[in-house]
Every structure is written in structure tokens, then in C-alpha cells.
Design a protein around this motif. Structure first.
Motif, PDB file in Angstrom:
ATOM      1  N   GLU A 280       0.841  -1.187   0.000  1.00  0.00           N
ATOM      2  CA  GLU A 280       0.000   0.000   0.000  1.00  0.00           C
ATOM      3  C   GLU A 280       0.878   1.240   0.000  1.00  0.00           C
ATOM      4  O   GLU A 280       2.097   1.164   0.204  1.00  0.00           O
ATOM      5  CB  GLU A 280      -0.938   0.009   1.213  1.00  0.00           C
ATOM      6  N   VAL A 281       0.255   2.393  -0.210  1.00  0.00           N
ATOM      7  CA  VAL A 281       0.977   3.665  -0.138  1.00  0.00           C
ATOM      8  C   VAL A 281       0.208   4.616   0.762  1.00  0.00           C
ATOM      9  O   VAL A 281      -1.017   4.581   0.842  1.00  0.00           O
ATOM     10  CB  VAL A 281       1.174   4.311  -1.533  1.00  0.00           C
ATOM     11  N   LEU A 282       0.962   5.468   1.453  1.00  0.00           N
ATOM     12  CA  LEU A 282       0.390   6.560   2.230  1.00  0.00           C
ATOM     13  C   LEU A 282       0.814   7.856   1.553  1.00  0.00           C
ATOM     14  O   LEU A 282       2.007   8.105   1.374  1.00  0.00           O
ATOM     15  CB  LEU A 282       0.874   6.515   3.675  1.00  0.00           C
ATOM     16  N   ILE A 283      -0.151   8.661   1.164  1.00  0.00           N
ATOM     17  CA  ILE A 283       0.097   9.879   0.394  1.00  0.00           C
ATOM     18  C   ILE A 283      -0.299  11.080   1.249  1.00  0.00           C
ATOM     19  O   ILE A 283      -1.369  11.077   1.869  1.00  0.00           O
ATOM     20  CB  ILE A 283      -0.710   9.869  -0.917  1.00  0.00           C
ATOM     21  N   SER A 284       0.541  12.095   1.276  1.00  0.00           N
ATOM     22  CA  SER A 284       0.264  13.242   2.143  1.00  0.00           C
ATOM     23  C   SER A 284       0.751  14.535   1.513  1.00  0.00           C
ATOM     24  O   SER A 284       1.579  14.542   0.595  1.00  0.00           O
ATOM     25  CB  SER A 284       0.937  13.050   3.503  1.00  0.00           C
ATOM     26  N   ASN A 285       0.248  15.643   2.059  1.00  0.00           N
ATOM     27  CA  ASN A 285       0.682  16.975   1.623  1.00  0.00           C
ATOM     28  C   ASN A 285       1.458  17.688   2.726  1.00  0.00           C
ATOM     29  O   ASN A 285       1.548  18.918   2.745  1.00  0.00           O
ATOM     30  CB  ASN A 285      -0.514  17.831   1.187  1.00  0.00           C
ATOM     31  N   TYR A 286       2.010  16.924   3.683  1.00  0.00           N
ATOM     32  CA  TYR A 286       2.782  17.488   4.788  1.00  0.00           C
ATOM     33  C   TYR A 286       3.888  16.504   5.152  1.00  0.00           C
ATOM     34  O   TYR A 286       3.929  15.371   4.654  1.00  0.00           O
ATOM     35  CB  TYR A 286       1.887  17.761   6.008  1.00  0.00           C
ATOM     36  N   ASP A 287       4.774  16.923   6.027  1.00  0.00           N
ATOM     37  CA  ASP A 287       5.891  16.076   6.455  1.00  0.00           C
ATOM     38  C   ASP A 287       5.389  15.077   7.490  1.00  0.00           C
ATOM     39  O   ASP A 287       5.094  15.441   8.637  1.00  0.00           O
ATOM     40  CB  ASP A 287       7.003  16.950   7.045  1.00  0.00           C
ATOM     41  N   THR A 288       5.265  13.819   7.101  1.00  0.00           N
ATOM     42  CA  THR A 288       4.728  12.796   8.009  1.00  0.00           C
ATOM     43  C   THR A 288       5.760  12.284   9.008  1.00  0.00           C
ATOM     44  O   THR A 288       5.429  11.458   9.856  1.00  0.00           O
ATOM     45  CB  THR A 288       4.185  11.595   7.207  1.00  0.00           C
ATOM     46  N   SER A 289       6.992  12.756   8.916  1.00  0.00           N
ATOM     47  CA  SER A 289       8.037  12.255   9.827  1.00  0.00           C
ATOM     48  C   SER A 289       8.175  13.108  11.071  1.00  0.00           C
ATOM     49  O   SER A 289       8.924  12.753  11.987  1.00  0.00           O
ATOM     50  CB  SER A 289       9.385  12.195   9.091  1.00  0.00           C
ATOM     51  N   GLU A 290       7.470  14.253  11.159  1.00  0.00           N
ATOM     52  CA  GLU A 290       7.692  15.171  12.277  1.00  0.00           C
ATOM     53  C   GLU A 290       7.309  14.553  13.616  1.00  0.00           C
ATOM     54  O   GLU A 290       7.987  14.766  14.622  1.00  0.00           O
ATOM     55  CB  GLU A 290       6.915  16.471  12.059  1.00  0.00           C
ATOM     56  N   ARG A 291       6.244  13.765  13.661  1.00  0.00           N
ATOM     57  CA  ARG A 291       5.843  13.129  14.917  1.00  0.00           C
ATOM     58  C   ARG A 291       6.832  12.026  15.300  1.00  0.00           C
ATOM     59  O   ARG A 291       7.179  11.862  16.476  1.00  0.00           O
ATOM     60  CB  ARG A 291       4.432  12.555  14.795  1.00  0.00           C
ATOM     61  N   ARG A 292       7.314  11.270  14.310  1.00  0.00           N
ATOM     62  CA  ARG A 292       8.243  10.166  14.597  1.00  0.00           C
ATOM     63  C   ARG A 292       9.586  10.679  15.096  1.00  0.00           C
ATOM     64  O   ARG A 292      10.275   9.993  15.851  1.00  0.00           O
ATOM     65  CB  ARG A 292       8.427   9.306  13.346  1.00  0.00           C
ATOM     66  N   ARG A 293       9.970  11.890  14.702  1.00  0.00           N
ATOM     67  CA  ARG A 293      11.251  12.440  15.173  1.00  0.00           C
ATOM     68  C   ARG A 293      11.248  12.714  16.669  1.00  0.00           C
ATOM     69  O   ARG A 293      12.303  12.786  17.292  1.00  0.00           O
ATOM     70  CB  ARG A 293      11.577  13.725  14.408  1.00  0.00           C
ATOM     71  N   ASP A 294      10.054  12.863  17.233  1.00  0.00           N
ATOM     72  CA  ASP A 294       9.947  13.131  18.671  1.00  0.00           C
ATOM     73  C   ASP A 294       9.868  11.861  19.503  1.00  0.00           C
ATOM     74  O   ASP A 294       9.849  11.921  20.727  1.00  0.00           O
ATOM     75  CB  ASP A 294       8.705  13.977  18.952  1.00  0.00           C
ATOM     76  N   ILE A 295       9.780  10.698  18.847  1.00  0.00           N
ATOM     77  CA  ILE A 295       9.702   9.444  19.588  1.00  0.00           C
ATOM     78  C   ILE A 295      11.087   9.080  20.110  1.00  0.00           C
ATOM     79  O   ILE A 295      12.049   8.989  19.349  1.00  0.00           O
ATOM     80  CB  ILE A 295       9.171   8.314  18.686  1.00  0.00           C
ATOM     81  N   PRO A 296      11.240   8.872  21.442  1.00  0.00           N
ATOM     82  CA  PRO A 296      12.554   8.514  21.995  1.00  0.00           C
ATOM     83  C   PRO A 296      13.073   7.219  21.388  1.00  0.00           C
ATOM     84  O   PRO A 296      12.322   6.270  21.167  1.00  0.00           O
ATOM     85  CB  PRO A 296      12.278   8.344  23.495  1.00  0.00           C
ATOM     86  N   VAL A 297      14.355   7.194  21.087  1.00  0.00           N
ATOM     87  CA  VAL A 297      15.001   6.007  20.534  1.00  0.00           C
ATOM     88  C   VAL A 297      15.791   5.311  21.638  1.00  0.00           C
ATOM     89  O   VAL A 297      16.608   5.937  22.317  1.00  0.00           O
ATOM     90  CB  VAL A 297      15.942   6.390  19.366  1.00  0.00           C
ATOM     91  N   GLN A 298      15.528   4.025  21.813  1.00  0.00           N
ATOM     92  CA  GLN A 298      16.215   3.273  22.849  1.00  0.00           C
ATOM     93  C   GLN A 298      17.675   3.068  22.454  1.00  0.00           C
ATOM     94  O   GLN A 298      17.984   2.669  21.332  1.00  0.00           O
ATOM     95  CB  GLN A 298      15.544   1.922  23.065  1.00  0.00           C
ATOM     96  N   MET A 299      18.588   3.382  23.384  1.00  0.00           N
ATOM     97  CA  MET A 299      20.018   3.255  23.098  1.00  0.00           C
ATOM     98  C   MET A 299      20.465   1.809  23.173  1.00  0.00           C
ATOM     99  O   MET A 299      19.948   1.018  23.971  1.00  0.00           O
ATOM    100  CB  MET A 299      20.823   4.082  24.103  1.00  0.00           C
ATOM    101  N   GLY A 300      21.412   1.468  22.325  1.00  0.00           N
ATOM    102  CA  GLY A 300      22.016   0.151  22.369  1.00  0.00           C
ATOM    103  C   GLY A 300      23.067   0.071  23.466  1.00  0.00           C
ATOM    104  O   GLY A 300      23.466   1.084  24.067  1.00  0.00           O
ATOM    105  N   LEU A 301      23.545  -1.132  23.702  1.00  0.00           N
ATOM    106  CA  LEU A 301      24.499  -1.346  24.792  1.00  0.00           C
ATOM    107  C   LEU A 301      25.784  -0.554  24.589  1.00  0.00           C
ATOM    108  O   LEU A 301      26.374  -0.042  25.543  1.00  0.00           O
ATOM    109  CB  LEU A 301      24.818  -2.849  24.892  1.00  0.00           C
ATOM    110  N   PHE A 302      26.216  -0.381  23.338  1.00  0.00           N
ATOM    111  CA  PHE A 302      27.501   0.268  23.074  1.00  0.00           C
ATOM    112  C   PHE A 302      27.336   1.689  22.520  1.00  0.00           C
ATOM    113  O   PHE A 302      28.305   2.315  22.098  1.00  0.00           O
ATOM    114  CB  PHE A 302      28.309  -0.581  22.072  1.00  0.00           C
ATOM    115  N   ASP A 303      26.081   2.203  22.512  1.00  0.00           N
ATOM    116  CA  ASP A 303      25.872   3.575  22.073  1.00  0.00           C
ATOM    117  C   ASP A 303      26.306   4.547  23.154  1.00  0.00           C
ATOM    118  O   ASP A 303      26.151   4.279  24.361  1.00  0.00           O
ATOM    119  CB  ASP A 303      24.397   3.816  21.734  1.00  0.00           C
ATOM    120  N   LYS A 304      26.841   5.708  22.745  1.00  0.00           N
ATOM    121  CA  LYS A 304      27.240   6.742  23.698  1.00  0.00           C
ATOM    122  C   LYS A 304      26.214   7.866  23.672  1.00  0.00           C
ATOM    123  O   LYS A 304      25.816   8.316  22.608  1.00  0.00           O
ATOM    124  CB  LYS A 304      28.610   7.299  23.328  1.00  0.00           C
ATOM    125  N   PRO A 305      25.779   8.325  24.821  1.00  0.00           N
ATOM    126  CA  PRO A 305      24.831   9.433  24.854  1.00  0.00           C
ATOM    127  C   PRO A 305      25.484  10.707  24.347  1.00  0.00           C
ATOM    128  O   PRO A 305      26.703  10.849  24.372  1.00  0.00           O
ATOM    129  CB  PRO A 305      24.476   9.540  26.342  1.00  0.00           C
TER     130      PRO A 305
END
Length: 312
Positions: A280-305
Motif C-alpha cells: 500500500e501507499v500513504l500519500i500526504s501533503n505534509y511532512d509525516t516524519s515530524e511526529r516520529r522524530r519526537d519518539i525517543p530512541v532506545q540506546m544500544g548497549l555500546f551507544d554513547k549518549p
């Protein structure tokens, strides 16, 4: 929560992806092709936001209106001892297609009763006939709900041969009534609806009949309607998100807009091809990634803050 019905093209499998792509802020949420309302029922209500459910299928709009406004009467009309037989299924289909108990049939019954019965007896029979002939919104909603539940694949065309006790749905119907309390239920053509509710803070979610699958839907939706939808959305002040089947024609029709490819499990093919996915496709007239950019990303074991440096 879940919808009270399954429906052709329902978005239960895609709604989490849709929620992640909603605009961060909007003051109006309008489902233009409401169907089973899976996206609406799954999102949290917001008293600050106007919500609108719309479907051009009058049976669907009437069903959700009665669930919202006539909840107790609707549950009583469903009854507590459903038959769930092929015969009842066929009667329901005739009732909703207005083949059952026509005005001609009513007139004939009244004429015969008046001819053969005494006046007092006739008045009693007449009252019963008139009551049975009255097709109220609640009766139609209950018949449509049963027809969906008793049909194969919720298609309302063939009997499923599987038992379903409508009493199992009573609690869900009460929940749906509460969820719809502040939702406007409409039964309009999509163009008229979009023009009526369009504002700069409006968000329209559109899930139209998919291209070249329109025959599966009761309401006719031809190729010209797909073009008319695109042209209507091109003129709005608000934001829109449209879900479609992934095909060359739709991609060409919405050229210039943001188009994102997604997949979901193909429920109809699972019996024969487990794990089969439907593009399927999702079609939009705005930036659909703006909400996802605010979702916290879980850090991996070797990631540095951020801000951490190795000083050794």
C-alpha cells in the motif's frame, strides 16, 4: 479500542503506522471514508479537537449514529436470543434492500383484514401491521449490524455458516457509544464533506475504495471519483493523508505529493499463503516524519549518549 464491526478495507493492520504519521497538531480530525472506523476508534479522543466520522454508505452512517445516540434502543432491538441462521441472514438482506414488507404488501394485508375482520379486531391487527412496517433507524441499524456479523468476510453478500452470538458485542457497543459521544457522524459525498470542514487546522484521513477493487464496495466509486478526490484535496487549506493500494495509476495521479510505501498482512490470502503481504501507499501533503522524530530512541548497549566523550 477496536471497532464494533469488521469491514472491507478496514485499517486495523495499518493504524499504528498511521498514528505515527499524523500531524503533530490539528484542531479538526475528519475521517472522510469512515468504513468500520478502525482508525478513529483506536486513537485517543481529544476534547479540544473536533472529530468527524463520515461514510457515503447510509447504512454505515446510520449504524454509528444509532450506536452513539440510541444505544439502549439499539441493544434492545438486537435482541437477546439471536437465531443466526441462513434464513435470518436472507431475511435481513431483503429487509435492508427494501424487498421485505413493501407498501404494496402492507396495503393488501390491510384491505384483507378490513374485509374479513370485525372493526375492533381490524384495529388491533392494523396497529400490529403498522408497527411492523415502520422501518426505524434503530431497526435498520440492528439489521445491518447482524448482517455484517453473520456474513462471510463481513461482505454482507453470503452467509458465513459460523455461529456468532451478538451478546458478545454488547459491552463493546457501550464502549463505542462513549467513544463516539463527541464525534459528529455524517453521511455525505466526500467532496461536499471536505469543503464543509476544511480549515487551516483541519486534518483529513482518507481511505477511499482502492483503485480497481471498487466492485467489492456497496457504494459505487468510479475512476472519475479517484480524480475528483485528488482535485478536491489539492485545493484544501488543511493537511491530508490518503491510504491506497500501491499501483502505477495512483502514483501518477498523486505525483508531486509525498508517497510512502508500506505493507500489511493480506488477511484474505493468509489461509493459502501465510505471511503474504499487501503493498500500500500513504500519500500526504505534509511532512509525516515530524511526529516520529519526537519518539525517543532506545540506546544500544555500546551507544554513547550525546555529550559523552572518551577522555582517555
Amino acid at each position: 479500542m477496536n471497532s464494533i464491526i469488521s469491514w472491507i478495507g478496514g485499517k486495523k493492520a495499518l493504524r499504528e503506522l498511521i498514528y505515527e504519521r499524523l500531524p503533530k497538531e490539528y484542531g479538526r480530525y475528519i475521517e472522510v471514508f469512515g468504513g468500520g472506523g478502525w482508525v478513529l476508534f483506536g486513537k485517543s479522543p481529544d476534547s479540544r479537537c473536533l472529530e468527524v466520522y463520515n461514510d457515503f454508505n447510509s447504512n454505515l452512517a446510520n449504524l454509528f449514529f444509532c450506536v452513539k445516540e440510541r444505544t439502549a434502543a439499539f441493544l434492545v432491538e438486537l435482541g437477546f436470543l439471536p437465531l443466526n441462521s441462513r434464513d435470518e441472514f436472507l431475511v435481513l438482506r431483503k429487509f435492508l434492500s427494501k424487498e421485505e414488507f413493501t407498501r404494496d404488501y402492507l396495503k393488501e394485508e390491510l384491505d384483507l383484514a378490513q374485509h374479513y375482520l370485525k372493526e375492533l379486531e381490524f384495529e388491533e391487527v392494523k396497529a400490529m401491521l403498522m408497527e411492523n412496517a415502520e422501518v426505524t433507524d434503530v431497526k435498520r441499524a440492528a439489521a445491518f449490524f447482524k448482517l455484517i456479523r453473520y456474513s462471510y468476510g463481513s461482505g454482507c453478500t453470503s452467509y458465513s455458516c459460523q455461529p456468532f452470538d451478538v451478546r458478545r458485542a454488547f459491552h463493546l457497543i457501550w464502549e463505542a457509544s462513549c467513544r463516539l459521544a463527541n464525534t459528529v457522524v455524517e453521511n455525505k459525498d466526500f467532496e461536499a464533506l471536505i469543503r464543509q470542514y476544511d480549515r487551516d487546522n483541519a486534518f483529513f484521513y482518507c481511505d477511499p475504495p482502492y483503485y480497481q477493487t471498487e466492485g467489492h464496495y456497496e457504494v459505487e466509486f468510479c475512476k472519475e471519483d479517484h480524480v475528483r478526490l485528488r482535485d478536491t484535496l489539492a485545493q484544501i487549506e488543511g493537511d491530508f493523508l490518503v491510504s491506497y493500494n500501491d499501483c502505477e495509476y495512483i502514483r501518477e495521479l498523486y505525483e508531486g505529493y509525498q508517497i510512502e510505501s508500506v505493507t500489511r498482512l493480506n488477511n484474505l490470502a493468509q489461509r493459502y499463503d501465510g505471511g503474504c503481504e499487501y503493498p500500500e501507499v500513504l500519500i500526504s501533503n505534509y511532512d509525516t516524519s515530524e511526529r516520529r522524530r519526537d519518539i525517543p530512541v532506545q540506546m544500544g548497549l555500546f551507544d554513547k549518549p550525546n555529550g559523552f566523550y572518551n577522555t582517555e
